[in-house]
Design an enzyme around this catalytic site. Sequence first.
Site, PDB file in Angstrom:
ATOM      1  N   ASP A 189     -23.804 -50.452 -12.061  1.00  0.00           N
ATOM      2  CA  ASP A 189     -23.576 -51.160 -13.049  1.00  0.00           C
ATOM      3  C   ASP A 189     -24.929 -52.208 -13.224  1.00  0.00           C
ATOM      4  O   ASP A 189     -26.090 -51.843 -13.200  1.00  0.00           O
ATOM      5  CB  ASP A 189     -22.934 -52.140 -11.145  1.00  0.00           C
ATOM      6  CG  ASP A 189     -24.317 -52.929 -11.015  1.00  0.00           C
ATOM      7  OD1 ASP A 189     -25.082 -52.163 -10.347  1.00  0.00           O
ATOM      8  OD2 ASP A 189     -24.315 -54.677 -10.587  1.00  0.00           O
ATOM      9  N   HIS A 511     -22.277 -42.600  -8.718  1.00  0.00           N
ATOM     10  CA  HIS A 511     -21.677 -43.388  -9.865  1.00  0.00           C
ATOM     11  C   HIS A 511     -22.701 -44.733 -10.747  1.00  0.00           C
ATOM     12  O   HIS A 511     -23.721 -45.450 -10.045  1.00  0.00           O
ATOM     13  CB  HIS A 511     -21.432 -44.192  -8.349  1.00  0.00           C
ATOM     14  CG  HIS A 511     -20.626 -45.654  -8.491  1.00  0.00           C
ATOM     15  ND1 HIS A 511     -18.899 -45.222  -9.064  1.00  0.00           N
ATOM     16  CD2 HIS A 511     -20.914 -47.064  -8.917  1.00  0.00           C
ATOM     17  CE1 HIS A 511     -18.860 -46.984  -8.884  1.00  0.00           C
ATOM     18  NE2 HIS A 511     -19.692 -47.625  -9.013  1.00  0.00           N
ATOM     19  N   ASP A 556     -20.749 -35.920  -4.096  1.00  0.00           N
ATOM     20  CA  ASP A 556     -20.923 -35.608  -5.587  1.00  0.00           C
ATOM     21  C   ASP A 556     -19.888 -36.360  -6.335  1.00  0.00           C
ATOM     22  O   ASP A 556     -19.144 -34.955  -7.483  1.00  0.00           O
ATOM     23  CB  ASP A 556     -21.494 -34.821  -6.012  1.00  0.00           C
ATOM     24  CG  ASP A 556     -22.420 -34.765  -7.612  1.00  0.00           C
ATOM     25  OD1 ASP A 556     -22.539 -34.264  -8.073  1.00  0.00           O
ATOM     26  OD2 ASP A 556     -22.411 -35.880  -7.690  1.00  0.00           O
ATOM     27  N   GLU A 565     -23.797 -43.489  -4.927  1.00  0.00           N
ATOM     28  CA  GLU A 565     -24.597 -44.368  -6.754  1.00  0.00           C
ATOM     29  C   GLU A 565     -26.396 -44.375  -6.941  1.00  0.00           C
ATOM     30  O   GLU A 565     -26.829 -43.507  -6.018  1.00  0.00           O
ATOM     31  CB  GLU A 565     -24.351 -46.258  -6.118  1.00  0.00           C
ATOM     32  CG  GLU A 565     -24.925 -46.989  -7.372  1.00  0.00           C
ATOM     33  CD  GLU A 565     -23.855 -48.154  -7.647  1.00  0.00           C
ATOM     34  OE1 GLU A 565     -23.135 -48.737  -6.609  1.00  0.00           O
ATOM     35  OE2 GLU A 565     -24.174 -48.974  -8.226  1.00  0.00           O
TER      36      GLU A 565
HETATM   37  O1  G3I Z   1     -27.935 -51.810   8.450  1.00  0.00           O
HETATM   38  C1  G3I Z   1     -26.404 -52.359   8.836  1.00  0.00           C
HETATM   39  C2  G3I Z   1     -26.903 -51.198  10.266  1.00  0.00           C
HETATM   40  O2  G3I Z   1     -27.204 -51.888  11.019  1.00  0.00           O
HETATM   41  C3  G3I Z   1     -25.123 -50.844  10.465  1.00  0.00           C
HETATM   42  O3  G3I Z   1     -24.964 -49.956  11.673  1.00  0.00           O
HETATM   43  C4  G3I Z   1     -23.889 -49.958   9.955  1.00  0.00           C
HETATM   44  C5  G3I Z   1     -23.435 -50.341   9.642  1.00  0.00           C
HETATM   45  O4  G3I Z   1     -22.789 -51.289   9.710  1.00  0.00           O
HETATM   46  O5  G3I Z   1     -24.842 -51.313   8.762  1.00  0.00           O
HETATM   47  C6  G3I Z   1     -25.906 -51.484   7.920  1.00  0.00           C
HETATM   48  O6  G3I Z   1     -26.051 -52.514   7.584  1.00  0.00           O
HETATM   49  C7  G3I Z   1     -25.496 -51.918   6.011  1.00  0.00           C
HETATM   50  C8  G3I Z   1     -26.351 -52.157   4.835  1.00  0.00           C
HETATM   51  O7  G3I Z   1     -26.235 -51.601   3.579  1.00  0.00           O
HETATM   52  C9  G3I Z   1     -27.841 -51.171   4.845  1.00  0.00           C
HETATM   53  O8  G3I Z   1     -28.709 -51.398   3.844  1.00  0.00           O
HETATM   54  C10 G3I Z   1     -24.021 -53.031   5.155  1.00  0.00           C
HETATM   55  O9  G3I Z   1     -22.874 -52.838   6.360  1.00  0.00           O
HETATM   56  C11 G3I Z   1     -23.884 -52.490   3.951  1.00  0.00           C
HETATM   57  O10 G3I Z   1     -22.931 -53.175   3.383  1.00  0.00           O
HETATM   58  C12 G3I Z   1     -24.786 -52.251   3.239  1.00  0.00           C
HETATM   59  O11 G3I Z   1     -24.853 -52.254   1.500  1.00  0.00           O
HETATM   60  C13 G3I Z   1     -25.340 -52.416   0.524  1.00  0.00           C
HETATM   61  C14 G3I Z   1     -24.756 -52.875  -1.046  1.00  0.00           C
HETATM   62  O12 G3I Z   1     -24.501 -52.858  -1.627  1.00  0.00           O
HETATM   63  C15 G3I Z   1     -23.140 -53.617  -0.423  1.00  0.00           C
HETATM   64  O13 G3I Z   1     -23.340 -54.785   0.092  1.00  0.00           O
HETATM   65  C16 G3I Z   1     -26.725 -51.942  -0.032  1.00  0.00           C
HETATM   66  O14 G3I Z   1     -28.037 -52.155   0.735  1.00  0.00           O
HETATM   67  C17 G3I Z   1     -26.751 -52.191  -1.052  1.00  0.00           C
HETATM   68  O15 G3I Z   1     -27.693 -51.260  -1.498  1.00  0.00           O
HETATM   69  C18 G3I Z   1     -25.775 -52.396  -2.497  1.00  0.00           C
HETATM   70  O16 G3I Z   1     -26.461 -52.679  -3.673  1.00  0.00           O
HETATM   71  C19 G3I Z   1     -25.560 -52.822  -4.980  1.00  0.00           C
HETATM   72  C20 G3I Z   1     -25.571 -54.415  -5.313  1.00  0.00           C
HETATM   73  O17 G3I Z   1     -24.534 -54.579  -4.705  1.00  0.00           O
HETATM   74  C21 G3I Z   1     -24.678 -53.837  -6.281  1.00  0.00           C
HETATM   75  N1  G3I Z   1     -25.525 -52.859  -7.639  1.00  0.00           N
HETATM   76  C22 G3I Z   1     -25.370 -51.257  -6.956  1.00  0.00           C
HETATM   77  C23 G3I Z   1     -26.136 -51.424  -5.500  1.00  0.00           C
HETATM   78  C24 G3I Z   1     -25.875 -50.456  -4.770  1.00  0.00           C
HETATM   79  O18 G3I Z   1     -24.802 -50.106  -4.302  1.00  0.00           O
HETATM   80  O1  9MR Z   2     -19.889 -50.493  -9.357  1.00  0.00           O
HETATM   81  C1  9MR Z   2     -19.639 -51.472  -8.458  1.00  0.00           C
HETATM   82  C2  9MR Z   2     -21.393 -50.865  -7.341  1.00  0.00           C
HETATM   83  O2  9MR Z   2     -22.144 -51.064  -8.116  1.00  0.00           O
HETATM   84  C3  9MR Z   2     -21.001 -51.561  -6.376  1.00  0.00           C
HETATM   85  O3  9MR Z   2     -22.008 -51.026  -5.692  1.00  0.00           O
HETATM   86  C4  9MR Z   2     -19.804 -51.429  -5.267  1.00  0.00           C
HETATM   87  C5  9MR Z   2     -19.568 -51.725  -4.205  1.00  0.00           C
HETATM   88  O4  9MR Z   2     -19.682 -53.384  -4.039  1.00  0.00           O
HETATM   89  O5  9MR Z   2     -18.427 -51.797  -6.452  1.00  0.00           O
HETATM   90  C6  9MR Z   2     -18.148 -51.055  -7.426  1.00  0.00           C
HETATM   91  O6  9MR Z   2     -17.467 -51.781  -8.648  1.00  0.00           O
HETATM   92  C7  9MR Z   2     -16.361 -50.867  -7.881  1.00  0.00           C
HETATM   93  C8  9MR Z   2     -15.462 -51.838  -7.727  1.00  0.00           C
HETATM   94  O7  9MR Z   2     -16.415 -52.410  -5.666  1.00  0.00           O
HETATM   95  C9  9MR Z   2     -13.764 -51.984  -6.497  1.00  0.00           C
HETATM   96  N1  9MR Z   2     -12.978 -51.235  -7.872  1.00  0.00           N
HETATM   97  C10 9MR Z   2     -14.016 -50.415  -8.838  1.00  0.00           C
HETATM   98  C11 9MR Z   2     -15.496 -50.647  -8.951  1.00  0.00           C
HETATM   99  C12 9MR Z   2     -16.102 -49.360  -9.837  1.00  0.00           C
HETATM  100  O8  9MR Z   2     -15.998 -49.105  -8.825  1.00  0.00           O
END
Ligand code: G3I
Ligand code: 9MR
Length: 586
Positions: A189, A511, A556, A565
């Site tokens: 994003d 992604h 993929d 992503e």
């Molecule tokens: O650590 C727990 C673990 O103990 C547990 O068993 C497991 C299953 O529930 O969850 C683990 O935590 C997860 C965490 O990532 C691990 O780092 C959370 O569920 C999960 O929701 C979390 O996801 C994060 C995601 O955003 C959603 O919030 C990712 O870390 C994080 O890298 C990702 O970041 C996104 C940004 O929001 C937007 N830009 C893209 C980026 C990458 O996807």
């Molecule tokens: O593109 C978004 C990605 O960077 C985030 O990690 C992800 C989870 O927050 O969300 C993606 O955006 C999606 C949104 O959550 C749901 N509608 C489709 C979007 C593009 O895949």
Amino acid sequence: MVVRAFTFTLLAAGAACHSPSAPSSAPVPSTAVKVDQVGYLPDETKLAMVTSDAAPGGFTVRRAGDGSIAFRGALGSAALDADSGDNIRAADFSSLRESGTFYLDVEGVGASPRFEVSAGAFAAAFRLALRAYYGQRCGTAVDLGPEFPGYTHAACHREGTPNPDAAFHPSSGRDGSREAGKGWHDAGDYGKYVVNSGISTGELLWTYEWFASRVRDVRLDIPESGDATPDILDEARWNLEWMLAMQDGDGGVWHKLTSERFGSFVMPERDDGGPRYVIGTGSPPYKSTCATADLAAVMAVAARLYRPFDAGFAGRCLDAATRGWAWAAAHPSVVFRNCCGVSTGEYGDDRCDDERLWAAAELFRTTGEAPYQEAFLAGRAAARVSAREYPQDWSSVKNMALWAYYFSGQPAADAAARALIRADTLAAADDIASRTEANGYRVSLRSADYVWGSNGGAANYGVLMVAANAMQPDRRYGQAALDDLHYLLGRNTHGLCFVTRLGTRSPRHPHHRPSGADAQPEPWPGLLVGGPNRSTRDGSGLDALPASPPARRYVDEQASYASNEVAINWNAPLVFLLASALPARE
Ligand code: G3I
Ligand code: 9MR
Ligand code: ZN
């Protein structure tokens, strides 16, 4: 497909040799033969993994140029790997020390992708993974140049574009706008998030601080190339400047800069997510503790690293660090949650004591001043390096704090505190080395670690092993770090090098908005995908995969943001790990 008939005599159990016999035709590639698709260092334990029951047991390592045999060996016995469900036999070619480009040829199975054996095997991968940050730049036009013709985008998110960075959002507690146009797009994003910038920028700066002699002269062919500052520091500065723009006059730091919602898969200069905002907590003091403390830590590192190159900038960084430190001390528990109509990434972290500890440690390392040491010693009780939890990540930076203090070089550093950090780190490294050696793919990840961004976790386990090796050199520590790298670069159940445009088979549909929106058939280069994720559903083919084994839950597909992503905090430990594998220079 050319099928080649092989006749093999019973192979000795491993011998380097110079047989002139070359195959009559090209080898038949097989994804059942998993290798690090970049390479191996000459003196390390060199393993490939074979997952075919049809393998009678013999293999050779052949020179890619003419197919001549450089090594003959026999596969090890099969063992079931629970995390992937694979029955794996190891091909050990460690005694091959000849430098060159090779492939494995496994009797009855086929051939591996090519790989290099040499001291500089990881140099190109290091540059590609580091240069990926240039491709993530916001607020400027980007052109990857003749290496990747057509990988360009026009200036985005600044004056003169549809959505300049940025107006103050109501959640920020401020009106008007602020110039905040630099920085890296976070991931797939176009958002910019201070918390994720913390560990990402911190680990890139540490890469320079730990391995300066190996990386200072690496030319990235970025706009600043050729100036007096090492390119890695020029690239990190692009994000540091943006982070500075997110700090308020009172020292507090707003959490992120994004639109209210994610835009679609268009190029950044055409971002259709709507206006871009500096976003806060929605209530006083509007800035958040974790973002502020992360900034303080990173700016303290920058203050010492940029001083020889730009004392004025270094001074700005130190001033930002001290003001951020003071704000976080006065507001120790202001957490961030999306509010007020915002649905972009949250990076919500309920506990900011580890970020404040990191800031204390880095300010102590930079200044040697007592208040920072006192705060570190007072706040470290709960911070222990452990093998029984996920390594450092965007939400947990205590290991960064502990190692910053341990390696501070400050004469006043407390010996007992350092001794405990050393003991904990070495104990963790011993545990992790043992489980890595016992793991079917020789990766440090536990079953529970296959979460969102698990590839970043594997890389950060490698960082932990490098830290332990720096405290007490141990071949097992160094090998475990390399093995985590081998996992990321192809020695895994998918037979995939998880970094775009690297190796023979790598992700093609990450992604990643620029990769999905541009006219180029292949993705932007050097980006590590998040990797297997045991639990999250994201509407992609991932949801159809069986709930286990966890290491297989990766697809993929562009739609799979939960496994495919890319993100700046996953590339950073990869860059650090690759730097640790570069030839040492005086
Ligand atoms: O650590 C727990 C673990 O103990 C547990 O068993 C497991 C299953 O529930 O969850 C683990 O935590 C997860 C965490 O990532 C691990 O780092 C959370 O569920 C999960 O929701 C979390 O996801 C994060 C995601 O955003 C959603 O919030 C990712 O870390 C994080 O890298 C990702 O970041 C996104 C940004 O929001 C937007 N830009 C893209 C980026 C990458 O996807
Ligand atoms: O593109 C978004 C990605 O960077 C985030 O990690 C992800 C989870 O927050 O969300 C993606 O955006 C999606 C949104 O959550 C749901 N509608 C489709 C979007 C593009 O895949
Ligand atoms: Zn942008």
